[in-house]
Design a protein around this motif. Structure first.
Motif, PDB file in Angstrom:
ATOM      1  N   VAL A   1       0.854  -1.202   0.000  1.00 60.31           N
ATOM      2  CA  VAL A   1       0.000   0.000   0.000  1.00 60.31           C
ATOM      3  C   VAL A   1       0.891   1.254   0.000  1.00 60.31           C
TER       4      VAL A   1
ATOM      5  N   ARG B   1     -19.744  -2.479  -6.590  1.00 58.33           N
ATOM      6  CA  ARG B   1     -19.046  -1.220  -6.937  1.00 58.33           C
ATOM      7  C   ARG B   1     -18.267  -1.426  -8.237  1.00 58.33           C
TER       8      ARG B   1
ATOM      9  N   ARG C   1      -7.684   5.496   4.421  1.00 60.02           N
ATOM     10  CA  ARG C   1      -8.681   6.423   3.856  1.00 60.02           C
ATOM     11  C   ARG C   1      -9.757   6.783   4.869  1.00 60.02           C
TER      12      ARG C   1
HETATM   13  C1  HEM Z   1      -6.376 -10.891  -8.831  1.00 58.55           C
HETATM   14  C2  HEM Z   1      -5.901  -9.918  -8.119  1.00 58.55           C
HETATM   15  C3  HEM Z   1      -6.618  -8.599  -7.863  1.00 58.55           C
HETATM   16  C4  HEM Z   1      -7.766  -8.078  -8.390  1.00 58.55           C
HETATM   17  C5  HEM Z   1      -8.672  -8.703  -9.420  1.00 58.55           C
HETATM   18  C6  HEM Z   1      -8.007  -6.802  -7.748  1.00 58.55           C
HETATM   19  C7  HEM Z   1      -9.078  -5.957  -7.990  1.00 58.55           C
HETATM   20  C8  HEM Z   1      -9.458  -4.886  -7.189  1.00 58.55           C
HETATM   21  C9  HEM Z   1     -10.699  -4.143  -7.273  1.00 58.55           C
HETATM   22  C10 HEM Z   1     -11.798  -4.384  -8.301  1.00 58.55           C
HETATM   23  C11 HEM Z   1     -10.700  -3.219  -6.284  1.00 58.55           C
HETATM   24  C12 HEM Z   1     -11.808  -2.221  -5.965  1.00 58.55           C
HETATM   25  C13 HEM Z   1     -12.670  -2.758  -4.832  1.00 58.55           C
HETATM   26  C14 HEM Z   1     -13.817  -1.835  -4.514  1.00 58.55           C
HETATM   27  O1  HEM Z   1     -14.507  -1.390  -5.457  1.00 58.55           O
HETATM   28  O2  HEM Z   1     -14.050  -1.549  -3.312  1.00 58.55           O
HETATM   29  C15 HEM Z   1      -9.447  -3.334  -5.593  1.00 58.55           C
HETATM   30  C16 HEM Z   1      -9.073  -2.558  -4.544  1.00 58.55           C
HETATM   31  C17 HEM Z   1      -7.838  -2.603  -3.993  1.00 58.55           C
HETATM   32  N1  HEM Z   1      -6.820  -3.482  -4.340  1.00 58.55           N
HETATM   33 FE1  HEM Z   1      -6.933  -5.039  -5.561  1.00 58.55          FE
HETATM   34  N2  HEM Z   1      -6.999  -6.577  -6.858  1.00 58.55           N
HETATM   35  C18 HEM Z   1      -6.133  -7.653  -6.896  1.00 58.55           C
HETATM   36  C19 HEM Z   1      -5.024  -7.847  -6.152  1.00 58.55           C
HETATM   37  C20 HEM Z   1      -4.554  -6.935  -5.264  1.00 58.55           C
HETATM   38  C21 HEM Z   1      -3.369  -7.102  -4.475  1.00 58.55           C
HETATM   39  C22 HEM Z   1      -2.486  -8.334  -4.486  1.00 58.55           C
HETATM   40  C23 HEM Z   1      -3.230  -5.963  -3.744  1.00 58.55           C
HETATM   41  C24 HEM Z   1      -2.164  -5.590  -2.773  1.00 58.55           C
HETATM   42  C25 HEM Z   1      -1.363  -6.419  -2.206  1.00 58.55           C
HETATM   43  C26 HEM Z   1      -4.340  -5.102  -4.050  1.00 58.55           C
HETATM   44  C27 HEM Z   1      -4.559  -3.871  -3.511  1.00 58.55           C
HETATM   45  C28 HEM Z   1      -5.752  -3.195  -3.529  1.00 58.55           C
HETATM   46  C29 HEM Z   1      -6.073  -2.105  -2.637  1.00 58.55           C
HETATM   47  C30 HEM Z   1      -5.159  -1.500  -1.577  1.00 58.55           C
HETATM   48  C31 HEM Z   1      -7.401  -1.735  -2.930  1.00 58.55           C
HETATM   49  C32 HEM Z   1      -8.222  -0.653  -2.250  1.00 58.55           C
HETATM   50  C33 HEM Z   1      -9.005  -1.325  -1.101  1.00 58.55           C
HETATM   51  C34 HEM Z   1      -9.920  -0.369  -0.377  1.00 58.55           C
HETATM   52  O3  HEM Z   1      -9.449   0.659   0.133  1.00 58.55           O
HETATM   53  O4  HEM Z   1     -11.134  -0.682  -0.309  1.00 58.55           O
HETATM   54  N3  HEM Z   1      -5.129  -5.719  -4.980  1.00 58.55           N
HETATM   55  N4  HEM Z   1      -8.718  -4.375  -6.150  1.00 58.55           N
END
Ligand code: HEM
Length: 327
Positions: free
Chosen positions: A34, A84, A325
């Protein structure tokens, strides 16, 4: 305190420790990833990734076949959906026509009961297979003195880690989506479904828009206003629900279950329709922003991969982002 916020606080505490599973040995902590996202996009009161989005509500209606694969209460009867749609990356003002960014669809089946969270994007593969590689991918894009990534560093990382280019190549090969409701979304990781008899199936989830895919030419995309995807969604929902079929792509022996950069040969695999998700209305974004969609929050009968370190770090990373956040 909402359930998600409560879960988040516990997970924030875990995030700074070593990750719990064997798959996570020697991987960087969620806070480091992050931090890296914040270095690229800046610290702001928004999600560290997928900062721009629109909360929605709807209904999921399962097929009769769904119960044959999973005993999940989410697949037993029609259930409410909180969802979302989002644009990838941590820039809350990213133009909606950006070709190189993923579109996201996070959704919770049965937000009022024993719920399951799914967090999908419009590509079948991720840009990293584990947290170490994800951190390297992000570090290669840290802003140089001119505020932009150094193309030589980006290229050197891609050359040394060719599988990290699979997602970008996928997006480059497709038109810019004309609608959040006009593109396929994948769960990417391999999940295990267990039915009432105890039979297990290893599957990948995919959402297919029932109205078909709709894309823009590069020229059409250039002419679109920055927020056209939300405007289009509101207009569409004014006429009726935006529906997607949720399908399970059935894995076969030899299909990778622990590498999200590797694609299954989908066209050679059987798929089973699990149900239809009808997104009916936009909702106040506060409804989605007060918690996280946590990919590890799954009802009985649906399980995430146990040997996929990228899956394992998502829940603590989302919790770290929420804690920042929410401050
Ligand atoms: C297949 C793997 C992944 C997919 C498909 C994916 C997809 C997404 C999506 C669609 C969101 C938005 C969620 C929402 O609308 O609330 C999101 C948020 C986020 N993703 Fe991923 N992500 C993946 C892997 C990762 C990994 C490995 C990390 C970090 C190690 C990461 C970090 C984040 C963070 C920090 C957010 C914001 C979370 C929040 O504040 O609600 N993502 N991701």
């Amino acid at each position: 305190m909402s359930r998600t916020t409560g879960t988040a606080l516990v997970l924030v505490a875990l995030a700074s420790l070593a990750l719990p599973g064997a798959a996570a040995a020697n991987e960087p902590g969620a806070d480091k990833i992050v931090d890296a996202l914040n270095t690229i996009f800046g610290k702001q009161k928004a999600r560290a990734s997928h900062a721009k989005g629109q909360c929605v509500t709807g209904t999921f209606t399962p097929t009769a076949q769904a119960a044959g694969l999973s005993k999940s209460p989410n697949f037993a009867k029609a259930v409410p959906v909180l969802g979302r749609f989002s644009m990838g990356g941590g820039n809350p003002k990213i133009p909606d026509a950006t070709k190189a960014a993923v579109r996201g669809l996070a959704f919770r089946l049965d937000p009022d009961g024993k719920s399951s969270d799914f967090v999908f994007v419009n590509a079948p593969v991720q840009f990293a297979k584990n947290p170490t590689q994800m951190l390297g991918f992000l570090e290669a894009r840290f802003p140089a003195a001119d505020g932009k990534p150094d193309p030589a560093k980006v290229k050197a990382f891609a050359d040394a880690n060719p599988e990290t280019t699979n997602q970008g190549k996928w997006l480059a090969s497709k038109p810019v989506p004309a609608s959040y409701a006009g593109v396929n979304y994948w769960g990417i990781h391999a999940y295990t479904l267990t039915n009432a008899k105890g039979d297990r199936s290893v599957i990948k989830f995919k959402l297919i828009p029932t109205a078909g895919e709709a894309g823009l030419t590069d020229d059409e995309a250039k002419a679109k206003p920055a927020d056209f995807l939300v405007d289009e969604l509101k207009e569409r929902l004014g006429k009726g629900p935006a529906s997607f079929d949720l399908v399970a792509i059935m894995g076969e022996a030899g299909d990778q279950t622990n590498d999200p950069t590797a694609m299954w040969p989908e066209d050679k695999r059987k798929s089973v329709k699990l149900g239809t998700m009808a997104i009916a209305a936009v909702a106040d974004n506060a409804k989605c922003d007060s918690g996280v969609f946590d990919p590890t929050q799954l009802a009985d009968g649906i399980a995430g991969p146990k040997d996929d370190p990228l899956f394992e770090i998502r829940s603590p990373a989302y919790a770290v982002s929420l804690s920042r956040r929410a401050q």
